[in-house]
Design a protein around this motif. Sequence first.
Motif, PDB file in Angstrom:
ATOM      1  N   THR A   2      -4.105   0.011  -0.134  1.00  0.00           N
ATOM      2  CA  THR A   2      -3.531   0.173  -1.474  1.00  0.00           C
ATOM      3  C   THR A   2      -4.568  -0.234  -2.503  1.00  0.00           C
ATOM      4  N   GLU A  29      -3.413   4.545  -1.081  1.00  0.00           N
ATOM      5  CA  GLU A  29      -2.285   4.621  -1.993  1.00  0.00           C
ATOM      6  C   GLU A  29      -2.748   3.989  -3.290  1.00  0.00           C
ATOM      7  N   LEU A  31      -1.798   2.425  -6.831  1.00  0.00           N
ATOM      8  CA  LEU A  31      -0.636   1.771  -7.419  1.00  0.00           C
ATOM      9  C   LEU A  31      -1.060   1.055  -8.698  1.00  0.00           C
ATOM     10  N   ARG A  41       5.589  -5.909  -3.921  1.00  0.00           N
ATOM     11  CA  ARG A  41       4.879  -5.816  -2.637  1.00  0.00           C
ATOM     12  C   ARG A  41       3.940  -6.983  -2.376  1.00  0.00           C
TER      13      ARG A  41
END
Length: 160
Positions: A2, A29, A31, A41
Amino acid sequence: MTVLYDAECGLCAFLRDWLVRQRQLVPLELLPAGSAEARRRYPALNHGATLEEITVVGDAGQVYQGAAAWIVTLWALREHRGLAHRLSTPSGALLARGAMLAAARWRGAQGGGRAYRRADGWAYDPGHGWRYHPPACVGGACPPGPVGPSHQSMGPSRTG
């Protein structure tokens, strides 16, 4: 992995879009840093710091910031894995750090990484500088006000 990035920073958004177009050997990912989802998260992260420099979180919870985050992000990309290996050497790490400092300097000159964030109630008016408009109170709880001697205007700012 991420990649947390500052969604309000033009350079960061450009790099995010570039990363999305790259062929990935390791799925990335992207974010927005400091978002509700990022806080949910990764509650242990310093979310203020994630807004100041790129932060990458690996699938096993490893955290990379700054130049190391860029190197691991490049390592995830098919066409840039070789570059990531070169940048992971001692001399390559110096080059990566220099590139990060240059990007940070450019970002700062463009107003990125600023303390005045739209999500916190700040708005930029080219004629008057940064102005604070407090977010609405929800359920009787009001967000904290801005930090600094002047709460309504931060005066004229550079216009890039």
